[in-house]
Design a protein around this motif. Structure first.
Motif, mmCIF file in Angstrom:
data_model
loop_
_atom_site.group_PDB
_atom_site.id
_atom_site.type_symbol
_atom_site.label_atom_id
_atom_site.label_comp_id
_atom_site.label_asym_id
_atom_site.label_seq_id
_atom_site.Cartn_x
_atom_site.Cartn_y
_atom_site.Cartn_z
ATOM 1 N N ARG A 23 0.854 -1.193 0.000
ATOM 2 C CA ARG A 23 0.000 0.000 0.000
ATOM 3 C C ARG A 23 0.887 1.239 0.000
ATOM 4 N N HIS A 24 0.574 2.168 -0.901
ATOM 5 C CA HIS A 24 1.300 3.436 -0.964
ATOM 6 C C HIS A 24 0.477 4.511 -0.269
ATOM 7 N N GLY A 25 1.068 5.141 0.725
ATOM 8 C CA GLY A 25 0.405 6.222 1.435
ATOM 9 C C GLY A 25 1.153 7.523 1.214
ATOM 10 N N PRO A 26 0.648 8.610 1.760
ATOM 11 C CA PRO A 26 1.282 9.906 1.545
ATOM 12 C C PRO A 26 2.692 10.003 2.139
ATOM 13 N N ASP A 27 2.948 9.278 3.217
ATOM 14 C CA ASP A 27 4.244 9.372 3.879
ATOM 15 C C ASP A 27 5.040 8.080 3.899
ATOM 16 N N SER A 28 4.421 6.973 3.473
ATOM 17 C CA SER A 28 5.136 5.698 3.568
ATOM 18 C C SER A 28 4.563 4.672 2.601
ATOM 19 N N THR A 29 5.314 3.608 2.447
ATOM 20 C CA THR A 29 4.895 2.441 1.685
ATOM 21 C C THR A 29 4.921 1.274 2.661
ATOM 22 N N ARG A 30 3.852 0.484 2.669
ATOM 23 C CA ARG A 30 3.750 -0.578 3.663
ATOM 24 C C ARG A 30 3.215 -1.857 3.031
ATOM 25 N N THR A 31 3.850 -2.980 3.326
ATOM 26 C CA THR A 31 3.348 -4.282 2.895
ATOM 27 C C THR A 31 2.183 -4.654 3.797
ATOM 28 N N VAL A 32 1.014 -4.862 3.192
ATOM 29 C CA VAL A 32 -0.182 -5.200 3.973
ATOM 30 C C VAL A 32 -0.548 -6.677 3.862
ATOM 31 N N LEU A 33 0.086 -7.391 2.917
ATOM 32 C CA LEU A 33 -0.171 -8.822 2.783
ATOM 33 C C LEU A 33 1.023 -9.479 2.111
ATOM 34 N N LEU A 34 1.449 -10.589 2.651
ATOM 35 C CA LEU A 34 2.422 -11.475 2.020
ATOM 36 C C LEU A 34 2.020 -12.862 2.478
ATOM 37 N N ARG A 35 1.320 -13.585 1.588
ATOM 38 C CA ARG A 35 0.674 -14.808 2.045
ATOM 39 C C ARG A 35 0.435 -15.779 0.908
ATOM 40 N N LYS A 36 0.437 -17.051 1.273
ATOM 41 C CA LYS A 36 -0.010 -18.110 0.372
ATOM 42 C C LYS A 36 -1.517 -17.970 0.256
ATOM 43 N N LEU A 37 -2.023 -17.971 -0.982
ATOM 44 C CA LEU A 37 -3.456 -17.853 -1.196
ATOM 45 C C LEU A 37 -4.114 -19.227 -1.165
ATOM 46 N N VAL A 38 -5.251 -19.286 -0.515
ATOM 47 C CA VAL A 38 -6.027 -20.509 -0.422
ATOM 48 C C VAL A 38 -7.386 -20.231 -1.041
ATOM 49 N N ALA A 39 -7.855 -21.146 -1.867
ATOM 50 C CA ALA A 39 -9.154 -20.971 -2.528
ATOM 51 C C ALA A 39 -10.200 -21.813 -1.830
ATOM 52 N N GLU A 40 -10.972 -21.168 -1.010
ATOM 53 C CA GLU A 40 -12.151 -21.769 -0.413
ATOM 54 C C GLU A 40 -13.245 -20.732 -0.561
ATOM 55 N N PRO A 41 -14.447 -21.121 -0.952
ATOM 56 C CA PRO A 41 -15.492 -20.140 -1.239
ATOM 57 C C PRO A 41 -15.730 -19.108 -0.135
ATOM 58 N N ALA A 42 -15.641 -19.511 1.107
ATOM 59 C CA ALA A 42 -15.933 -18.586 2.195
ATOM 60 C C ALA A 42 -14.691 -17.878 2.744
ATOM 61 N N LEU A 43 -13.501 -18.223 2.242
ATOM 62 C CA LEU A 43 -12.272 -17.657 2.795
ATOM 63 C C LEU A 43 -11.911 -16.339 2.126
#
Length: 137
Positions: free
Chosen positions: A77-97
């Motif tokens: 995510r790019h913000g006005p004062d910083s850049t921040r990683t908001v997700l680094l994850r293995k993706l899982v495909a489940e309909p409700a997840l």
């Protein structure tokens, strides 16, 4: 916890023929994000380039085997004062997840990766569908 029915998902602009890994930027709700996507998969060299590996398939209950690999997504995510990683994850495909990434909700729908698109470009049949929605925290 956010439910999928309460969100308006739109498809991330993954370009299957560009191969993996790949990265792209998106503007969501007035905020700029960078997405990075790669597959962790070690297919047999003898498999044809068009061989598809379903990385989102649930393991059948009768045969407890996992998919042959998985997708990893990084969201910055790019913000006005910083850049921040908001997700680094293995993706899982489940309909409700729903994977939560700051103010975003992410859902893996389809992840069929062709051997030819691992570190390579071309039209081999890869299909990756990832939905993203803005959620209110």
């Amino acid at each position: 916890m956010t439910t999928a029915a309460a969100l308006n998902f739109r498809r991330l602009p993954v370009e299957p023929d560009e191969g993996l890994p790949q990265s792209f930027g998106c503007l969501i709700g007035g905020t700029s994000y960078d997405f990075g996507l790669y597959a962790s998969l070690d297919p047999p060299e003898a498999d044809p380039l068009e061989t598809l590996y379903d990385l989102a398939a649930p393991a059948p209950s009768t045969v407890p085997t996992a998919p042959p690999g998985y997708l990893v997504l990084r969201v910055v995510r790019h913000g006005p004062d910083s850049t921040r990683t908001v997700l680094l994850r293995k993706l899982v495909a489940e309909p409700a997840l729903i994977h939560e990434a700051g103010e975003l909700a992410i859902r893996l729908v389809t992840a069929k990766v062709a051997r030819g698109n691992l570190n390579g470009r071309g039209h081999y049949g890869t299909e990756i569908v990832i939905g993203v929605a803005q959620r209110w925290t």
